[in-house]
Design an enzyme around this catalytic site. Structure first.
Site, PDB file in Angstrom:
ATOM      1  N   LYS A  89       0.900  -1.071   0.187  1.00  9.93           N
ATOM      2  CA  LYS A  89       0.056  -0.021   0.166  1.00  9.93           C
ATOM      3  C   LYS A  89       1.132   1.327  -0.122  1.00  9.93           C
ATOM      4  CE  LYS A  89      -4.129  -2.208   0.628  1.00  9.93           C
ATOM      5  NZ  LYS A  89      -3.769  -3.600   0.536  1.00  9.93           N
TER       6      LYS A  89
HETATM    7  C1  PLP Z   1      -4.156  -4.738   0.166  1.00  8.32           C
HETATM    8  C2  PLP Z   1      -3.292  -5.880  -0.046  1.00  8.32           C
HETATM    9  C3  PLP Z   1      -3.494  -6.905  -1.246  1.00  8.32           C
HETATM   10  C4  PLP Z   1      -4.748  -6.765  -2.017  1.00  8.32           C
HETATM   11  O1  PLP Z   1      -4.498  -6.017  -3.160  1.00  8.32           O
HETATM   12  P1  PLP Z   1      -5.682  -5.326  -3.949  1.00  8.32           P
HETATM   13  O2  PLP Z   1      -5.043  -3.905  -4.882  1.00  8.32           O
HETATM   14  O3  PLP Z   1      -6.941  -4.870  -3.065  1.00  8.32           O
HETATM   15  O4  PLP Z   1      -6.112  -6.329  -4.925  1.00  8.32           O
HETATM   16  C5  PLP Z   1      -2.667  -7.873  -1.333  1.00  8.32           C
HETATM   17  N1  PLP Z   1      -1.912  -8.015  -0.300  1.00  8.32           N
HETATM   18  C6  PLP Z   1      -1.673  -7.235   0.730  1.00  8.32           C
HETATM   19  C7  PLP Z   1      -0.679  -7.486   1.715  1.00  8.32           C
HETATM   20  C8  PLP Z   1      -2.439  -6.091   0.954  1.00  8.32           C
HETATM   21  O5  PLP Z   1      -2.044  -5.300   1.624  1.00  8.32           O
END
Ligand code: PLP
Length: 499
Positions: free
Chosen positions: A113
């Protein structure tokens, strides 16, 4: 380049306006109204560039209302070696001749993120100025764990903004909770909600759509915006690392320029893998995009059958950031593959809202399965994969990344495809240390130990160092200890903003 809503209600917006608004008023998501092209020549130019310059090169093509200087400022303030602990920002790790891992978790909160939430505040501050906005922007976030901390960290002490994060009191891990309640900064608020993630999310949605509150806010000179992955400003920085990974493989002689590769993406809200799709549409040589899910395998079923059906039990798994039954960003993919048929999008999204289910026509289904392959990994398989990768390569992966690796193995068995492949790694193993330690060293190794003690166990046993953002987390002073009932969320927001 302009932006429009996937539901047809709004067209010809500048990117700054789309980023400031987050979501279109008709409930749709903002998408670029033209295709952006990256030729092999362009990609070749990236090969010798730093991550930052690659980002400037690509972002310029989308954020055409930002000056080159503005984009450069955003990029260089967001992606620093200091914050990412690695001057490559998003390094590619070679697992073996065929498989590479794109590590997206070197940012301050140890999950992918950060790749978007470190830069979004910079985009937003400039967007506010460019659009002549005079209100203070209030970022409201409901989080299941990773987004909340990444947003707090990204927006802390950013002038002209206030950030309020709601997390489910018992729905996040100890590490995730401590990351949020020890958050420093003058404009940050994190609040535990008695309830689950859905309660927090519904509460935030109600606050967003409360017209009485909106009036009060306006007279106090505030405006809400969103830091969730529905915001285009969160999606566009994610396109960069797909090109960057490809450029690195070319640079290291792992592939020839123009050679197609696969990407495997652990998927929840479909934001990360959608960025890969945009990269491919721009001209990145991609063979298949492999969509990896956990037991909440709505997307696996959808890509296989063309039927999206959220009417099923929500399962709590060891890869919690992918525990999701409504993947919002799928709407953007549907928009693209139906050649921007807003009528169809409205129909499907209405059905999803009222029946929890819709099915796409055979032509759309075929287009999707031409690009995507989907699979899922159950809890046991995920843990076995963490163990196997450690035993074979002495490389430690987190639970989300393990879902991707397991689904990739299933893909190879099912298709025999040996195209070079990049596994997208979305979190540091330290962030989900309990499951990781248990997978590799057995149940006894975690017994009676807190997640904070397990950070040391993982570091010692695997010869790794604890990431700065997680080290001594339990010794930091707690700055936010508010717990509220779901019904009280609105009052909390009013109290914080004094309206
Ligand atoms: C948010 C997240 C995901 C999923 O990503 P999306 O963009 O929502 O598909 C996968 N792994 C981790 C560790 C995340 O924080």
């Amino acid at each position: 380049m302009h932006y429009e809503s996937t539901r047809g209600g709004l067209k010809s917006l500048e990117s700054a306006e789309a980023i400031k608004r987050g979501l279109a008023p008709d409930g749709g998501l903002f998408v670029p109204d033209a295709r952006v092209e990256m030729t092999l020549d362009d990609i070749n130019k990236l090969v010798e560039m730093s991550y930052q310059d690659r980002a400037v090169y690509i972002l310029k093509k989308y954020l055409t209302d930002y000056s080159d200087q503005e984009i450069t400022d955003c990029v260089y303030n967001a992606y620093t070696t200091e914050k990412f602990g690695d001057d490559r920002i998003a390094p590619v790790y070679r697992l073996n001749e065929n498989v590479h891992v794109l590590e997206l978790w070197h940012g301050p909160t140890c999950a992918f993120k950060d790749m978007a939430l470190q830069i979004l505040p910079h985009f937003l501050v400039k967007a506010v100025r460019k659009t002549g906005e005079t209100s203070e922007i209030v970022i409201l976030v409901a989080t299941s764990g990773d987004t909340g901390k990444a947003a707090l960290e990204g927006f802390k002490d950013v002038g002209g903004t206030e950030i309020i994060v709601f997390f489910p009191n018992k729905g996040v891990s100890e590490v995730q909770k401590y990351q949020m309640v020890t958050q420093e900064g003058n404009n940050v608020h994190s609040i535990a909600v008695e309830g689950n993630f859905d309660d927090a999310q519904n509460g935030v949605k109600e606050i967003f759509t409360d017209s009485g509150l909106a009036e009060k806010l306006e007279s106090a000179n505030y405006k809400f915006s969103s830091a969730n992955s529905i915001n285009w400003g969160r999606l566009v920085p994610q396109i960069v690392y797909y090109f960057s990974a490809y450029a690195d493989l070319v640079k290291n002689g792992e592939i020839q320029l123009g050679e197609k590769i696969n990407f495997v993406v652990p998927t929840g809200n479909f934001g990360n893998i959608l960025a890969a799709y945009y990269a491919m549409e721009m001209g990145l040589p991609v063979n298949k995009l492999i969509c990896a899910s956990n037991d909440n395998n709505v997307l696996t079923d959808f890509i296989e059958t063309g039927v999206y059906d959220r009417n099923r039990d929500f399962k709590k798994t060891i890869s919690p950031s992918m525990d999701i039954l409504i993947s919002s960003n799928l709407e953007r993919l549907l928009y693209e593959v139906t050649d921007r048929n807003t009528w169809l999008i409205n129909e499907w999204m209405e059905k999803l809202k009222f029946d929890g289910k819709y099915s796409v026509d055979p032509v759309t289904k075929k287009k999707i399965s031409g690009v995507f392959w989907a699979g899922y990994s159950n809890e046991n398989e995920t843990m076995k994969t963490i163990e196997a990768i450690f035993k074979e390569y002495k490389y430690v992966i987190d639970t989300h990344t393990a879902v991707a690796v397991d689904v990739y193995d299933k893909y190879v068995i099912s298709t025999g495809d040996i195209t070079k492949t990049v596994i997208v790694s979305t979190a540091s193993p330290f962030k989900f240390n309990e499951s990781v330690v248990k997978s590799i060293f057995g149940n006894d190794s975690v017994k009676g130990k807190s997640e904070f003690q397990l950070l040391d166990v993982l570091a010692d046993k695997c010869g790794l160092s604890i990431p700065v953002g997680l080290k001594d987390l339990d010794k930091k002073p707690v700055k936010h200890n508010a717990i509220c009932e779901k019904s009280d969320m609105k009052n909390i927001v009013k109290g914080i903003l004094n309206v």
